[in-house]
Structures are given as C-alpha cells and as structure tokens.
Design a protein around this motif. Structure first.
Motif, PDB file in Angstrom:
ATOM      1  N   PRO A  87      39.025 -20.110  28.670  1.00 55.02           N
ATOM      2  CA  PRO A  87      39.889 -20.921  29.551  1.00 55.02           C
ATOM      3  C   PRO A  87      41.105 -20.148  30.044  1.00 55.02           C
ATOM      4  O   PRO A  87      41.557 -20.344  31.172  1.00 55.02           O
ATOM      5  N   ASP A  88      41.647 -19.270  29.196  1.00 56.27           N
ATOM      6  CA  ASP A  88      42.802 -18.440  29.537  1.00 56.27           C
ATOM      7  C   ASP A  88      42.291 -17.039  29.864  1.00 56.27           C
ATOM      8  O   ASP A  88      41.799 -16.329  28.987  1.00 56.27           O
ATOM      9  N   ALA A  89      42.417 -16.645  31.123  1.00 58.32           N
ATOM     10  CA  ALA A  89      41.850 -15.362  31.555  1.00 58.32           C
ATOM     11  C   ALA A  89      42.515 -14.177  30.849  1.00 58.32           C
ATOM     12  O   ALA A  89      41.838 -13.205  30.502  1.00 58.32           O
ATOM     13  N   TRP A  90      43.828 -14.229  30.645  1.00 59.47           N
ATOM     14  CA  TRP A  90      44.509 -13.108  29.982  1.00 59.47           C
ATOM     15  C   TRP A  90      44.073 -13.000  28.528  1.00 59.47           C
ATOM     16  O   TRP A  90      43.801 -11.902  28.034  1.00 59.47           O
ATOM     17  N   ALA A  91      43.964 -14.125  27.844  1.00 59.17           N
ATOM     18  CA  ALA A  91      43.487 -14.114  26.460  1.00 59.17           C
ATOM     19  C   ALA A  91      42.051 -13.613  26.404  1.00 59.17           C
ATOM     20  O   ALA A  91      41.665 -12.883  25.482  1.00 59.17           O
ATOM     21  N   GLY A  92      41.247 -13.989  27.388  1.00 54.83           N
ATOM     22  CA  GLY A  92      39.867 -13.518  27.433  1.00 54.83           C
ATOM     23  C   GLY A  92      39.788 -12.015  27.622  1.00 54.83           C
ATOM     24  O   GLY A  92      39.007 -11.325  26.956  1.00 54.83           O
ATOM     25  N   LEU A  93      40.631 -11.477  28.520  1.00 53.47           N
ATOM     26  CA  LEU A  93      40.628 -10.034  28.772  1.00 53.47           C
ATOM     27  C   LEU A  93      41.084  -9.267  27.541  1.00 53.47           C
ATOM     28  O   LEU A  93      40.450  -8.277  27.150  1.00 53.47           O
ATOM     29  N   THR A  94      42.174  -9.690  26.927  1.00 54.87           N
ATOM     30  CA  THR A  94      42.695  -8.958  25.767  1.00 54.87           C
ATOM     31  C   THR A  94      41.727  -9.029  24.589  1.00 54.87           C
ATOM     32  O   THR A  94      41.517  -8.026  23.893  1.00 54.87           O
ATOM     33  N   VAL A 127      25.014  -2.028  30.436  1.00 57.67           N
ATOM     34  CA  VAL A 127      26.292  -2.328  29.791  1.00 57.67           C
ATOM     35  C   VAL A 127      27.460  -1.969  30.698  1.00 57.67           C
ATOM     36  O   VAL A 127      28.424  -2.731  30.825  1.00 57.67           O
ATOM     37  N   HIS A 128      27.392  -0.809  31.356  1.00 57.29           N
ATOM     38  CA  HIS A 128      28.469  -0.419  32.271  1.00 57.29           C
ATOM     39  C   HIS A 128      28.609  -1.430  33.405  1.00 57.29           C
ATOM     40  O   HIS A 128      29.734  -1.802  33.792  1.00 57.29           O
ATOM     41  N   GLU A 129      27.490  -1.871  33.949  1.00 53.27           N
ATOM     42  CA  GLU A 129      27.541  -2.840  35.045  1.00 53.27           C
ATOM     43  C   GLU A 129      28.103  -4.173  34.561  1.00 53.27           C
ATOM     44  O   GLU A 129      28.905  -4.819  35.255  1.00 53.27           O
ATOM     45  N   HIS A 130      27.699  -4.587  33.365  1.00 54.25           N
ATOM     46  CA  HIS A 130      28.205  -5.847  32.817  1.00 54.25           C
ATOM     47  C   HIS A 130      29.695  -5.739  32.524  1.00 54.25           C
ATOM     48  O   HIS A 130      30.465  -6.681  32.768  1.00 54.25           O
ATOM     49  N   ASN A 131      30.114  -4.597  31.981  1.00 53.73           N
ATOM     50  CA  ASN A 131      31.527  -4.377  31.687  1.00 53.73           C
ATOM     51  C   ASN A 131      32.359  -4.445  32.962  1.00 53.73           C
ATOM     52  O   ASN A 131      33.415  -5.088  32.994  1.00 53.73           O
ATOM     53  N   ARG A 132      31.858  -3.797  34.018  1.00 54.56           N
ATOM     54  CA  ARG A 132      32.583  -3.839  35.280  1.00 54.56           C
ATOM     55  C   ARG A 132      32.670  -5.270  35.799  1.00 54.56           C
ATOM     56  O   ARG A 132      33.725  -5.709  36.291  1.00 54.56           O
ATOM     57  N   GLY A 133      31.579  -6.020  35.701  1.00 54.52           N
ATOM     58  CA  GLY A 133      31.579  -7.400  36.161  1.00 54.52           C
ATOM     59  C   GLY A 133      32.555  -8.268  35.382  1.00 54.52           C
ATOM     60  O   GLY A 133      33.220  -9.141  35.953  1.00 54.52           O
ATOM     61  N   THR A 134      32.656  -8.027  34.071  1.00 51.99           N
ATOM     62  CA  THR A 134      33.577  -8.798  33.241  1.00 51.99           C
ATOM     63  C   THR A 134      35.025  -8.528  33.643  1.00 51.99           C
ATOM     64  O   THR A 134      35.819  -9.459  33.844  1.00 51.99           O
ATOM     65  N   VAL A 135      35.381  -7.249  33.740  1.00 48.62           N
ATOM     66  CA  VAL A 135      36.753  -6.889  34.125  1.00 48.62           C
ATOM     67  C   VAL A 135      37.068  -7.417  35.522  1.00 48.62           C
ATOM     68  O   VAL A 135      38.146  -7.964  35.771  1.00 48.62           O
ATOM     69  N   ASP A 136      36.128  -7.284  36.447  1.00 44.51           N
ATOM     70  CA  ASP A 136      36.342  -7.724  37.823  1.00 44.51           C
ATOM     71  C   ASP A 136      36.578  -9.233  37.882  1.00 44.51           C
ATOM     72  O   ASP A 136      37.504  -9.708  38.563  1.00 44.51           O
ATOM     73  N   ALA A 137      35.759 -10.003  37.164  1.00 45.57           N
ATOM     74  CA  ALA A 137      35.892 -11.455  37.183  1.00 45.57           C
ATOM     75  C   ALA A 137      37.224 -11.908  36.589  1.00 45.57           C
ATOM     76  O   ALA A 137      37.902 -12.801  37.138  1.00 45.57           O
ATOM     77  N   LEU A 139      40.030 -10.074  36.289  1.00 46.41           N
ATOM     78  CA  LEU A 139      41.130  -9.641  37.157  1.00 46.41           C
ATOM     79  C   LEU A 139      41.271 -10.556  38.364  1.00 46.41           C
ATOM     80  O   LEU A 139      42.396 -10.867  38.798  1.00 46.41           O
ATOM     81  N   SER A 140      40.165 -10.994  38.914  1.00 44.04           N
ATOM     82  CA  SER A 140      40.219 -11.900  40.067  1.00 44.04           C
ATOM     83  C   SER A 140      40.953 -13.185  39.704  1.00 44.04           C
ATOM     84  O   SER A 140      41.812 -13.669  40.455  1.00 44.04           O
ATOM     85  N   ARG A 141      40.625 -13.731  38.542  1.00 40.70           N
ATOM     86  CA  ARG A 141      41.311 -14.941  38.080  1.00 40.70           C
ATOM     87  C   ARG A 141      42.803 -14.673  37.859  1.00 40.70           C
ATOM     88  O   ARG A 141      43.666 -15.483  38.224  1.00 40.70           O
ATOM     89  N   ASP A 144      44.708 -14.407  41.115  1.00 38.34           N
ATOM     90  CA  ASP A 144      44.898 -15.740  41.690  1.00 38.34           C
ATOM     91  C   ASP A 144      46.024 -16.490  40.981  1.00 38.34           C
ATOM     92  O   ASP A 144      46.774 -17.249  41.608  1.00 38.34           O
ATOM     93  N   GLU A 145      46.155 -16.265  39.678  1.00 37.25           N
ATOM     94  CA  GLU A 145      47.212 -16.923  38.898  1.00 37.25           C
ATOM     95  C   GLU A 145      48.565 -16.247  39.092  1.00 37.25           C
ATOM     96  O   GLU A 145      49.602 -16.811  38.725  1.00 37.25           O
ATOM     97  N   GLY A 146      48.558 -15.022  39.626  1.00 36.10           N
ATOM     98  CA  GLY A 146      49.794 -14.270  39.743  1.00 36.10           C
ATOM     99  C   GLY A 146      50.214 -13.591  38.455  1.00 36.10           C
ATOM    100  O   GLY A 146      51.365 -13.160  38.326  1.00 36.10           O
TER     101      GLY A 146
END
Length: 246
Positions: A87-94, A127-137, A139-141, A144-146
């Motif tokens: 639910p929290d994009a920053w928590a998900g990324l970290t 794995v590289h493609e999935h990793n890129r997709g995860t980071v990209d998704a 970061l996009s969120r 948008d949140e600023g």
C-alpha cells in the motif's frame, strides 16, 4: 543371460546423476565464495570429477550458472511482487531493496548475477526484467505522490544500485587491520549489515524532502574503510587456480 548383464546402463545413469549433483553443489560453494568468474577446474576438483565430466554436463559457464541459481533467483521475483502490492510505495521499495541487498551480501555468485550481465543465462534475464519492472512501477507511484524527485529515472536507480551492490561483498568480507590499542593478530569484523547505511544514503538522495531519523548501521572507521577498499581489489582470482580456457 544373467541379471548382471543389464546393470551397466542404469548404473551409468545413476553415476551421471550423482556427478551432476556433486558439480552443482561444488559450483554453488565456489561461486558463493569467489564469484562467477571462479575457475571451472576448481569446481571440478571440489566435486571430485574431471574437467571432461564437468563439460559433458555443462558445456558452457552460462549453462552451469543457470543450473546453480535458477531456483534461488525466484525469491527475488517473489519479493518484487510483494513490493508492487505494498500500500505504501516507499515502504515497498525499501523492503524490496533490503531483501535484494541481503542476498547480495550473503552470496558473491548472486551478487555477480544481480549487478552485472552474463549472456546466455535465461533465468537471469527474467530476473533482471522483473527487477526493472518492480523499480519502474514503484518509482512511478512515488513520482505521482511527489515523494521522489521528478527527474529520477529507473535507469538512474538501477545504475546506482548496481554500483553500490558491487561493493557489498567487500563490506561483508572486510575486517579491520590491527591499530593502536588493538592487540596484534586481533581483528574487528565490519558489521555484517554495514551495507544498510550506504543504501539508506542512496535512497535519501532520491527523495524530494529529507527524512528525519538516524542512519542504520554505524559509520565505518578509517581502518574498516581501508579493509573494504582492499577487498574491492583484484583478489578474487587465486594464483594457479585459473586453467587456460576456464
């Protein structure tokens, strides 16, 4: 005709399976210790087989690497899926990056896989493609949140993470040399989670606003930094280990 006449082929198949298992076990150990550029003849010797047996089962280094790491790489993709659903994009990324970096710290082979590009390893490409997709998704969120800078790209983050990740094995392997007040021969290990501090600093640089709170893990001492830099040197190929063409 005796029963024993039929034993040859099954026994050969059992021996072949056992040799393959021994090679995979040895390869995982050696790759974990030395990285993916470890000499293949070292792997064969540790498995107790000849080079010809190794190449019969795994004709290329990429084929061996793929067989060794195929299953373990799925854990990174699972962590990425959890991060995308957070639910929290920053928590998900970290949380995702902490999982990835824990793997990079524990295994030189996985570190090489995740921070470089090795042609011919199908599971790694996924794995590289999935990793890129995860980071990209994520970061996009966050854009948008600023939460993160608007000009930060996925490639910016992936490059920074790869560069930082390459230093992680040196952090986990380094010990300080004896200094004033330390008895000769006594060495103090760099904390095993020392990578958390530079990762936190890197992530903080992505944000639009600073975050309060102490950095995780203590700062390196001058002696510890010296040992880390030494570990980053050309130490991974041992003299006499590499055979021609390995």
């Amino acid at each position: 005709m005796t029963v024993g006449a039929h034993d040859g082929a099954p026994r050969q198949r059992r021996d072949a399976r056992r040799n393959r298992e021994l090679l995979l076990e040895a390869a995982h150990e050696v790759f974990t210790e030395q990285g993916l550029d470890a000499p293949l003849d070292v792997i064969a010797r540790r498995a107790g087989v000849g080079n010809a047996t190794l190449y019969r089962h795994f004709p290329t280094r990429a084929a061996l690497v793929d067989a060794v790491f195929r299953d373990s790489l799925t854990g990174t993709m699972d962590a990425g899926e959890r991060a995308r659903r957070a639910p929290d994009a920053w928590a998900g990324l970290t949380a995702y990056l902490e999982t990835v970096f824990s793997t990079l710290a524990a295994d030189r082979g996985s570190n090489d896989l995740m921070t470089t590009h090795l042609r011919g390893v199908g599971s790694l490409e996924a794995v590289h493609e999935h990793n890129r997709g995860t980071v990209d998704a994520l970061l996009s969120r966050l854009r948008d949140e600023g939460t993160v800078r608007a000009d930060v790209t996925t490639e910016d983050v992936l490059f920074g993470l790869a560069a930082l990740g390459r230093a992680v094995p040196a952090l986990t392997a380094a010990t300080t040399t004896p200094t004033d007040g330390v008895a000769p021969g006594a060495a103090t290990a760099v904390p095993p989670d020392a990578w958390r501090r530079p990762l936190a600093l890197f992530l903080a640089g992505l944000r639009t606003a600073p975050v309060a709170g102490a950095l995780p893990a203590p700062a390196l001492t001058a002696a510890e930094l010296g040992e880390v830099l030494r570990e980053l040197g050309p130490h991974r190929t041992r003299a006499g280990d590499r055979a021609p063409g390995a």
